[in-house]
Design an enzyme around this catalytic site. Structure first.
Site, short mmCIF file in Angstrom:
data_model
loop_
_atom_site.label_atom_id
_atom_site.label_comp_id
_atom_site.label_asym_id
_atom_site.label_seq_id
_atom_site.Cartn_x
_atom_site.Cartn_y
_atom_site.Cartn_z
CG ASN A 1 10.16 -1.90 -0.58
OD1 ASN A 1 10.60 -1.08 -1.40
ND2 ASN A 1 10.68 -2.05 0.63
CG LEU B 1 11.95 3.46 6.57
CD1 LEU B 1 13.22 2.85 5.97
CD2 LEU B 1 11.89 4.95 6.24
CG HIS B 2 5.01 3.18 7.18
ND1 HIS B 2 5.57 4.44 7.29
CD2 HIS B 2 4.50 2.92 8.40
CE1 HIS B 2 5.37 4.92 8.49
NE2 HIS B 2 4.73 4.01 9.20
CB CYS B 3 6.89 -1.98 2.98
SG CYS B 3 6.91 -3.24 4.24
CB ALA B 4 6.67 3.05 1.11
#
Ligand code: PLP
Length: 386
Positions: free
Chosen positions: A100, A340-343
């Site tokens: 992100n 979601l690991h910022c992705a």
């Protein structure tokens, strides 16, 4: 009971003790701002910053010390680059595996500054086909933004091929090295990168609050300052100085953090990045080898160790990743990252949106015994059921 930390893709932990020592030395015996006074401690603080630039120049084979620009982290570095470089009407190509920190500023600029954005879909393994980048190039394409490795699947991107394409079509390349700096050898000049963004607190083993950019000589002219303010130089002048690195570094720097990063770079050199890479990959390989034998587990990303960083995402049939992470932490003191690991686009690409995956990311201070213990713990949780 011992704690096991497998979230090194978020931030590395622990840090080498010498990082703390360097920060303590600055805190106790220097304390001053660099470039803000002619007295000894300010000069010594300036020396810390210069030495860190010098080590980063060597690490990345950057053109000059002053082509290294310090920021607070890679998110700051990427935002600075995109906002400085892009103008209305410019076309940017990026991939569906980006974090992100790339997608959000680009979406913002698309909405508010009228840039054009193409997001190239990667395969289910997170692999990018360079031909797809080539097909997306248009007359107004100015920039390719590429993560060097995915923070979800660990897939290493084909940066050499992209570098050839960018050269052929005269497009700029911004490389996000958040998951590769300190793990892969990255040669700024050889890869013909225009902007390399790095973060200090992951594989570089420095403290949070450190990061930056390596920019090419032509970028030093093309980029405009994003933050304007005090530099300790040309104070009589009401505009940002036009020389480097002051052109791009306004405000008091994070000297204590940079002192720590500088010491971490010494650690990396002493231990040797190749040795670090071999150790981390051995851990990842052992982990992958075992989970591949467990029928309920799906592994994401390549299983060939030459194509990945030591970040491994899995899902387990009939288990929510958050439940597994909770159990691993609560019962076994094993820290991993679900979700979601910022992705989010990466998870859409590999088919794990919206629940995400369970991510294990191994670091230099992890041991094989920790991996074995985590495997046993995971198997036990699966056997017991939700
Ligand atoms: C590929 C990638 N890019 C960017 C970032 C953002 O890093 P930072 O929070 O240090 O700015 C991360 C962090 O997880 C990442 O994995």
């Amino acid at each position: 009971m011992k704690y096991i930390y497998f979230d090194n893709a978020a931030t590395s932990y622990p840090k080498p003790l010498m990082v703390l020592n360097a920060m303590q030395e600055y805190f106790l015996n220097i304390g001053a701002s660099p470039g803000r006074g002619g007295y000894k401690n300010s000069i010594n603080a300036g020396r810390i910053i210069f030495e860190a630039r010098s080590k980063l120049k060597k690490l990345f084979n950057a053109p000059k010390e002053e082509n290294i620009i310090f920021t607070l982290n890679i998110t700051h570095a990427i935002n600075f680059s995109l906002n400085s470089l892009l103008n209305p009407g410019d076309h940017v190509i990026t991939t569906s595996m980006e974090h992100n920190s790339v997608i959000r500023p680009l979406r913002f600029l698309e909405k508010n500054k009228n840039i054009e954005l193409s997001i190239i879909n990667c395969s289910k393994e997170g692999i990018l086909d360079p031909g797809d980048i080539k097909k997306a190039i248009k007359r107004n394409t100015k920039l390719i933004v590429l993560t060097h490795a995915s923070n979800v699947t660990g897939t290493i991107m084909p940066v050499e091929e992209i570098s050839k394409i960018k050269k052929e079509y005269e497009i700029f390349l911004l490389l996000d090295t958040a998951q590769t700096a300190g793990f892969l050898d990255i040669d700024f000049k050889k890869l013909n990168i225009d902007i390399l963004a790095f973060t200090g607190h992951k594989g570089l083993l420095g403290p949070p609050g450190t990061g930056g950019l390596v920019i090419s000589d032509s970028m030093t002219e093309i980029l405009t300052p994003f933050i304007h303010g005090g530099t300790g130089s040309k104070s009589e002048y009401e505009f940002q100085p036009d020389f480097l690195p002051d052109k791009f570094e306004a405000g008091t720097p994070n000297t204590i953090g940079i002192a720590g990063l500088s010491s971490a770079l010494d650690f990396l050199e002493k231990e040797n990045i190749k040795k670090i890479r071999i150790h981390e990959l051995e851990l990842a390989e052992r982990f992958i080898e075992t989970i591949k034998e467990i029928p309920q587990i799906t592994l994401y990303g390549p299983d060939n160790k030459d194509k990945r960083v030591p970040t491994v995402s899995i899902t387990v049939k009939d288990f929510d990743p958050s439940f597994l992470a909770y159990k691993l932490d609560n019962i076994y003191n094993i820290m991993v990252r679900p979700g979601l690991h910022c992705a989010p686009l990466a998870h859409k690409t590999i088919g794990t949106f919206p629940h995400g995956t369970l991510r294990f990311s191994f670091g230099y201070f992890n041991t094989m015994e920790e991996v074995e213990f985590a495997l046993k713990a995971l198997i036990k949780i699966i056997e017991e059921g939700e």
